[in-house]
Scaffold this motif. Sequence first.
Motif, mmCIF file in Angstrom:
data_model
loop_
_atom_site.group_PDB
_atom_site.id
_atom_site.type_symbol
_atom_site.label_atom_id
_atom_site.label_comp_id
_atom_site.label_asym_id
_atom_site.label_seq_id
_atom_site.Cartn_x
_atom_site.Cartn_y
_atom_site.Cartn_z
ATOM 1 N N GLU A 384 27.330 30.605 17.576
ATOM 2 C CA GLU A 384 28.690 30.151 17.876
ATOM 3 C C GLU A 384 28.743 29.285 19.132
ATOM 4 O O GLU A 384 29.640 28.442 19.275
ATOM 5 N N GLU A 385 27.799 29.488 20.051
ATOM 6 C CA GLU A 385 27.812 28.706 21.289
ATOM 7 C C GLU A 385 27.574 27.219 21.017
ATOM 8 O O GLU A 385 28.035 26.369 21.773
ATOM 9 N N ILE A 386 26.857 26.912 19.927
ATOM 10 C CA ILE A 386 26.563 25.508 19.618
ATOM 11 C C ILE A 386 27.837 24.757 19.246
ATOM 12 O O ILE A 386 27.924 23.536 19.417
ATOM 13 N N ARG A 387 28.848 25.466 18.774
ATOM 14 C CA ARG A 387 30.108 24.810 18.430
ATOM 15 C C ARG A 387 30.738 24.144 19.644
ATOM 16 O O ARG A 387 31.504 23.184 19.513
ATOM 17 N N ASN A 388 30.434 24.645 20.843
ATOM 18 C CA ASN A 388 31.016 24.068 22.055
ATOM 19 C C ASN A 388 30.518 22.654 22.329
ATOM 20 O O ASN A 388 31.171 21.889 23.041
ATOM 21 N N ILE A 389 29.352 22.315 21.786
ATOM 22 C CA ILE A 389 28.831 20.965 21.994
ATOM 23 C C ILE A 389 28.767 20.179 20.695
ATOM 24 O O ILE A 389 28.412 19.002 20.687
ATOM 25 N N GLY A 390 29.117 20.831 19.591
ATOM 26 C CA GLY A 390 29.040 20.171 18.287
ATOM 27 C C GLY A 390 30.000 19.010 18.127
ATOM 28 O O GLY A 390 29.781 18.128 17.301
ATOM 29 N N SER A 391 31.071 18.982 18.899
ATOM 30 C CA SER A 391 32.062 17.907 18.787
ATOM 31 C C SER A 391 31.860 16.792 19.805
ATOM 32 O O SER A 391 32.676 15.873 19.875
ATOM 33 N N LEU A 392 30.790 16.871 20.607
ATOM 34 C CA LEU A 392 30.543 15.796 21.570
ATOM 35 C C LEU A 392 30.193 14.519 20.810
ATOM 36 O O LEU A 392 29.197 14.474 20.084
ATOM 37 N N PRO A 393 30.954 13.466 20.962
ATOM 38 C CA PRO A 393 30.846 12.296 20.082
ATOM 39 C C PRO A 393 29.600 11.448 20.279
ATOM 40 O O PRO A 393 29.221 10.706 19.373
ATOM 41 N N CYS A 394 28.952 11.530 21.434
ATOM 42 C CA CYS A 394 27.809 10.649 21.711
ATOM 43 C C CYS A 394 26.474 11.366 21.733
ATOM 44 O O CYS A 394 25.427 10.724 21.880
ATOM 45 N N LEU A 395 26.478 12.679 21.584
ATOM 46 C CA LEU A 395 25.244 13.450 21.717
ATOM 47 C C LEU A 395 24.260 13.101 20.603
ATOM 48 O O LEU A 395 24.574 13.220 19.419
ATOM 49 N N GLU A 396 23.066 12.682 20.973
ATOM 50 C CA GLU A 396 22.046 12.282 20.014
ATOM 51 C C GLU A 396 20.766 13.113 20.139
ATOM 52 O O GLU A 396 20.045 13.277 19.163
ATOM 53 N N LYS A 397 20.477 13.607 21.347
ATOM 54 C CA LYS A 397 19.261 14.378 21.575
ATOM 55 C C LYS A 397 19.624 15.750 22.121
ATOM 56 O O LYS A 397 20.290 15.856 23.146
ATOM 57 N N LEU A 398 19.174 16.791 21.417
ATOM 58 C CA LEU A 398 19.458 18.165 21.822
ATOM 59 C C LEU A 398 18.175 18.978 21.736
ATOM 60 O O LEU A 398 17.492 18.970 20.720
ATOM 61 N N ASN A 399 17.864 19.676 22.826
ATOM 62 C CA ASN A 399 16.670 20.521 22.846
ATOM 63 C C ASN A 399 17.085 21.962 23.104
ATOM 64 O O ASN A 399 17.630 22.283 24.164
ATOM 65 N N LEU A 400 16.850 22.823 22.111
ATOM 66 C CA LEU A 400 17.175 24.248 22.220
ATOM 67 C C LEU A 400 15.925 25.121 22.112
ATOM 68 O O LEU A 400 16.040 26.344 21.976
ATOM 69 N N SER A 401 14.765 24.522 22.180
ATOM 70 C CA SER A 401 13.528 25.277 21.989
ATOM 71 C C SER A 401 13.380 26.370 23.042
ATOM 72 O O SER A 401 13.910 26.286 24.148
ATOM 73 N N SER A 402 12.666 27.426 22.652
ATOM 74 C CA SER A 402 12.393 28.576 23.529
ATOM 75 C C SER A 402 13.664 29.278 23.979
ATOM 76 O O SER A 402 13.758 29.741 25.123
ATOM 77 N N ASN A 403 14.647 29.363 23.098
ATOM 78 C CA ASN A 403 15.830 30.194 23.283
ATOM 79 C C ASN A 403 15.809 31.292 22.215
ATOM 80 O O ASN A 403 15.217 31.114 21.143
ATOM 81 N N PRO A 404 16.461 32.427 22.455
ATOM 82 C CA PRO A 404 16.520 33.478 21.424
ATOM 83 C C PRO A 404 17.120 32.998 20.115
ATOM 84 O O PRO A 404 16.787 33.518 19.047
ATOM 85 N N ILE A 405 17.971 31.997 20.174
ATOM 86 C CA ILE A 405 18.638 31.483 18.968
ATOM 87 C C ILE A 405 17.630 30.914 17.967
ATOM 88 O O ILE A 405 17.913 30.855 16.752
ATOM 89 N N CYS A 406 16.455 30.530 18.443
ATOM 90 C CA CYS A 406 15.475 29.866 17.586
ATOM 91 C C CYS A 406 14.875 30.792 16.525
ATOM 92 O O CYS A 406 14.246 30.307 15.577
ATOM 93 N N ILE A 407 15.048 32.107 16.684
ATOM 94 C CA ILE A 407 14.472 33.038 15.704
ATOM 95 C C ILE A 407 15.418 33.286 14.533
ATOM 96 O O ILE A 407 15.069 33.988 13.571
ATOM 97 N N ILE A 408 16.634 32.733 14.575
ATOM 98 C CA ILE A 408 17.582 32.882 13.460
ATOM 99 C C ILE A 408 17.019 32.181 12.222
ATOM 100 O O ILE A 408 16.530 31.053 12.319
ATOM 101 N N PRO A 409 17.063 32.804 11.039
ATOM 102 C CA PRO A 409 16.590 32.132 9.813
ATOM 103 C C PRO A 409 17.330 30.814 9.592
ATOM 104 O O PRO A 409 18.542 30.716 9.812
ATOM 105 N N ASP A 410 16.615 29.811 9.152
ATOM 106 C CA ASP A 410 17.185 28.472 8.921
ATOM 107 C C ASP A 410 17.894 27.958 10.174
ATOM 108 O O ASP A 410 18.962 27.337 10.105
ATOM 109 N N TYR A 411 17.286 28.210 11.314
ATOM 110 C CA TYR A 411 17.879 27.854 12.608
ATOM 111 C C TYR A 411 18.266 26.384 12.698
ATOM 112 O O TYR A 411 19.377 26.039 13.101
#
Length: 493
Positions: A384-411
């Motif tokens: 759900e935290e990703i929704r806070n940045i999902g509407s940023l209109p210019c965001l092109e590069k996002l790095n979330l590696s090595s976060n607990p969220i990465c273990i979610i299936p179909d992350y």
Amino acid sequence: ALPASRSIGKTASNISEFPRQWVYIIDVTDGQHRWTVKHRYSDFYDLHEKLTAEKKVDRRLLPPKKILGKNSKSLVERRQKELELYLQTLLQQFPQVTPTPLTNFLHFHLYEINGITAALAEELFHKGEQLLQAGEVFSLRPLQLFSVSQQLRMAKPTCCNGDAKTDLGHILDFTCRLRYLKISGTRGPVGTSNIQEASLPFDLSVFKSLLQIEITECSSQQILGLSSLRSSLVTMSIHRSTESMMSVLVPEASEFSQWEPEGVESGCPVTAVIPVWRNLTTLDMSHNCISSIDSSVKLMPKVEFLDLSYNQLSSVENLQHLYNLVHVDLSYNNLRVLEAAHTRLGNIKTLNLAGNQLDRLTGLTKLYSLVSLDLSHNQLAQLEEIRNIGSLPCLEKLNLSSNPICIIPDYRTKVLAQFGDRAAEVCLDCNATTEKELDTVEVLKAIQKAKEAKDRMSGNDKKVDSVTLSNICIFIDFVFISILHNCINHGKK
């Protein structure tokens, strides 16, 4: 010139891997500075040959070679005393100007003020103009800068030994025109000496045209004259040298109770108006021990690139004064939360928050100009935290590696789905989005829309009639047909 306090001492030791060769360890003292030099008898002999040829030193002054019993302990001990007397006699014979062969023999060019400046002056005499024309970064040690600063304070000629190549003027001419400088200090003693570079003050006011400076492993207290570079510097990098930004950007702040940058109208009485860093666009103060972003940043209004990574920041303050800020690196600090980031960071395009302790992204929702965001190595666990940045209109590069969220299936697809129609434009964890991922995202979006429609009707206490349910099914079927059509067009089964 030889201070009266200088002395030479010497002991002898045996080199274990060469038991038949003796090395003499010479202890040199110059005021509070001491160092050791190692030489064999053959080195003394070569020195004496040069001195007898150039300075007419008495050839009989050096103890003669011994053939029989030359490795006996008694001979070595006797020769030790004779060589010590030899060196002391030479120093007394040349009390004003030490011959170059002797200064090199005793390593004055490495540890003694006059020898260091003479060596530097001669280097710049031969290479200075070439280095300036090439526009290369020139490296100096704090000990060298300290020696130059001390020489300038002495009431003495700029050339004492009669050799024009060692004139201090060569250094001053070079420093006046140099544009790129790197100063690298050391922790612990220098070489074989007891000299601690971190305790040696040096003055940078001799540099008149610097555009770029990098200082590493120095104490901010030993750096003098940095403020004289405010009108010229474009890029400044300070590493492992300070605990506060204030001590670097406003070193004179400790002298005044209240101060303001020039050109700023203040309603409060001030005791000083401090000139701004007029042309500074890049400031790198990474790898220090900075715990807060203080008000000294007001003095660099043109800064575009700010690197404060690998410090001890727990909050972000005062950056709202930097109206031209574009790229900010706050990685590997102690940030746990970043509320209302847009009020502190403005219209930045690149933000690096890797290596902190963030578990929420609510404060990033209004960074509308953000193009690149690095959130790797944090504590993000909820999709759900990703929704806070999902509407940023210019965001092109996002790095979330090595976060607990990465273990979610179909992350990956679940994160990309938060960007809606912009999913194809987002590069996640340095990997471009694939067609297969986009197809899955379309399915997730369709399911999400159907769920939202059902939730809206449930919230209004309305029953889903057969017509509405039929419309939802038709919508989902349409999405799957579109995906199937895309797969056929791309030759997929």
